[in-house]
Design an enzyme around this catalytic site. Structure first.
Site, PDB file in Angstrom:
ATOM      1  N   GLU A  89     -40.453   3.499  18.633  1.00  0.00           N
ATOM      2  CA  GLU A  89     -41.337   2.964  19.669  1.00  0.00           C
ATOM      3  C   GLU A  89     -40.729   1.920  20.608  1.00  0.00           C
ATOM      4  O   GLU A  89     -41.288   0.832  20.762  1.00  0.00           O
ATOM      5  CB  GLU A  89     -42.616   2.382  19.029  1.00  0.00           C
ATOM      6  N   GLU A  96     -46.466   9.722  14.004  1.00  0.00           N
ATOM      7  CA  GLU A  96     -47.482   8.764  13.569  1.00  0.00           C
ATOM      8  C   GLU A  96     -48.814   9.198  14.151  1.00  0.00           C
ATOM      9  O   GLU A  96     -48.899   9.524  15.346  1.00  0.00           O
ATOM     10  CB  GLU A  96     -47.177   7.331  14.051  1.00  0.00           C
TER      11      GLU A  96
END
Ligand SMILES: *[C@@H]1O[C@H](CO)[C@@H](O)[C@H](O)[C@H]1NC(C)=O
Length: 421
Positions: free
Chosen positions: A205, A313
Site C-alpha cells: 500500500e 485484502e
C-alpha cells in the site's frame, strides 16, 4: 491437450520469445488463490491487538514505532517476544489448511532486517518468519512474504510501523535504497524454495493517493524490485519467484501494460488490489443490499486485467466499528465518533465477540463474504481475506467466521451461489 500439440506450442513460443518462461511454485491464473492474511503478528496493529497498546497505559503509543520508543525498552521487548511466540503458532497453519485455503500473506516490517540510527524499533521477527515458512511447508500452504513497512513509512498508516500525516519513504532516496536492499535479502532467502514461498510482495500500500511524487518513485521501485526478485543469483539466471506489486490505490487502468510481457518481456508479475467498503462516510451509510451490489459490481472493474490480479485484502466486515481500526484514539464513522463524520447508528453488536452478534448480522456477514468471494473468483486470480485473527473484532476474522458459521468450512460451498446474478 495432446502431448504432441503441447510440444508444438512450446517450440512456437520459444521461437518468438528468447527468455525462458517462469515456472512459479503455484499455478497463478489457473488455480485460484484462496488465502488469509496473518495481520497483527510480526507488525503490530492497534485494532488487532488493542490489549498490547492499552496495557502500556500511555495514549501516545499508537503504532509499533511509539510502542518501542515511549515505554521501557526491556518491557517493550519482552511483550513483543511473548506476542511473536503466541499470536500465531503451527496450529493456526493447520487450521488454515484445514479450511481449504492455499495461501497465507505474511506482513513483516523493514525493522526485522535493518534498524537505522535513531530508529526505536525492536527486531527479532526473523526467526518467526522462518518458523512460519516451515509450518506452511508442513501443511501444504504457500507464503506471500509481504514487506508491510518501509523506512520513513510508505503510507503513514499505523500498520506501516509509523503513523504520520504525510509519509516520507518516497522523498528520501536512502529510505528507498534500504528497502531495495531488504527485498534483495528476502529474494535471496527464498529463491530456492519457490514451492513454499512462490511470491514476494515488495511493498504494501504505497500512498499513490498523495500523487505523482509518490507514484513516480513507486513505479521505479516496482521495476527495481522486479530485478531484485526475478534475478537474485547475481547473473542472468532467473528465479521462479513471482513479484506481487500493489496498485498504490490507483485504478487498474493506470497500470495497464506495466511489467507485462510487452513491457521488456517482464514475466511472473502479479497485481495486488485491496477492497474495503468502510473507510468513507458513504460506505458506512450503505445498506446491506448496497454493500452486496457494490461487491458484485467489482466484477466489471477487476475483469480482464493484464497481470494476475489478486485481491490481497478485503473483509466481510462492512463498518469501521472495530475499536482503533482508524487508529488508536480515533473513533468510527459508523457511530459518528470519527472527526467530521455523521452517525449511522450504534456499533454495539456490530464488533467485538461474535457471541454478541445477532443471527441476522451473521447472515449479512455470510452474504458479504460470499458476494466478494464469488466476484473475486470470477474476475481475478484469487483473494486473501484480512485477517486470520484479532483480539476483539470477530466480524473481520476468518477464524471467527469459521467458528460461528458465516464462513464455510470449504470456501467453495456457497449458501447464496446466485447472490450476484
Ligand atoms: C533519509 O532517511 C535516512 C534513513 O533511512 C535518514 O538517516 C536521513 O536523515 C534521511 N534524510 C533526510 C534528508 O531526511
Amino acid at each position: 491437450m495432446a502431448p504432441s500439440l503441447l510440444s508444438t506450442i512450446t517450440i512456437a513460443c520459444s521461437a518468438v520469445s528468447l527468455a525462458v518462461a517462469i515456472s512459479p511454485g503455484y499455478s497463478y491464473g489457473s488455480e485460484k488463490v484462496r488465502g488469509v492474511n496473518l495481520g497483527g503478528w510480526l507488525v503490530l496493529e492497534p485494532w488487532i491487538t488493542p490489549s498490547l497498546f492499552d496495557n502500556t497505559g500511555n495514549s501516545a503509543i499508537v503504532d509499533e514505532y511509539t510502542f518501542c520508543q515511549l515505554q521501557d525498552r526491556a518491557t517493550a521487548q519482552s511483550v513483543l517476544e511473548a506476542h511473536w511466540a503466541s499470536w500465531i503458532t503451527e496450529s493456526d497453519f493447520e487450521a488454515i489448511a484445514a479450511a481449504g485455503l492455499n495461501h497465507v500473506r505474511l506482513p513483516i516490517g523493514f525493522w526485522a532486517f535493518d534498524v537505522g540510527p535513531g530508529e526505536p524499533y525492536i527486531s527479532g521477527q526473523l526467526p518467526y518468519l522462518q518458523k512460519a515458512v516451515n509450518w506452511a511447508s508442513n501443511h501444504g500452504l504457500k507464503v506471500i512474504v509481504d514487506l508491510h513497512g518501509a523506512p520513513g513509512s510508505q503510507n503513514g498508516f499505523d500498520n506501516s510501523g509509523q503513523r504520520m500525516d504525510y509519509p516520507t519513504w518516497h522523498s528520501n532516496s536512502t529510505n528507498v535504497a534500504r528497502t531495495d536492499a531488504i527485498i534483495k535479502t528476502i529474494a535471496d532467502m527464498y529463491k530456492d524454495n519457490p514451492n513454499v514461498v512462490p511470491i514476494i510482495a515488495p511493498l504494501n500500500e504505497p500512498a499513490g493517493f498523495d500523487g505523482n511524487d509518490v507514484l513516480s518513485v513507486v513505479k521505479q521501485y516496482w521495476r527495481d524490485s522486479y530485478g531484485n526478485i526475478r534475478y537474485p543469483y547475481g547473473s542472468s539466471q532467473q528465479s521462479n519467484t513471482v513479484v506481487l506489486i500493489h496498485d498504490a490505490f490507483q485504478p487498474l487502468s493506470y497500470w495497464s501494460g506495466f511489467l507485462t510481457t510487452s513491457d521488456n518481456n517482464a514475466q511472473g508479475v502479479a497485481m495486488d488490489t485491496h477492497i474495503y467498503q468502510m473507510f468513507t462516510d458513504a460506505g458506512n451509510a450503505m445498506s446491506d443490499e448496497e454493500h452486496i451490489q457494490s461487491a458484485c459490481g467489482q466484477k466489471s472493474t477487476l475483469s480482464g486485467f493484464d497481470l494476475w490480479l489478486i485481491v490481497g485484502e478485503w473483509t466481510p466486515a462492512m463498518t469501521d466499528c472495530a475499536p482503533y481500526l482508524n487508529g488508536r484514539g480515533i473513533g468510527s464513522r459508523y457511530d459518528g465518533s470519527y472527526p467530521g463524520s455523521t452517525a449511522v447508528g450504534s456499533c454495539t453488536g456490530l464488533t467485538g465477540s461474535a457471541t454478541d452478534f445477532s443471527s441476522s448480522y451473521k447472515s449479512s456477514l455470510r452474504k458479504t463474504w460470499e458476494a466478494q468471494v464469488i466476484t473475486f473468483e470470477a474476475a481475478a486470480a484469487g483473494w486473501i481475506q484480512w485477517t486470520w485473527k484479532a483480539e476483539n473484532a470477530d466480524e473481520w476474522t476468518y477464524q471467527a467466521g469459521l467458528n460461528y458459521g458465516w464462513i464455510p468450512q470449504n470456501p467453495t460451498s456457497y449458501e447464496y451461489p446466485n447472490i450476484c446474478d
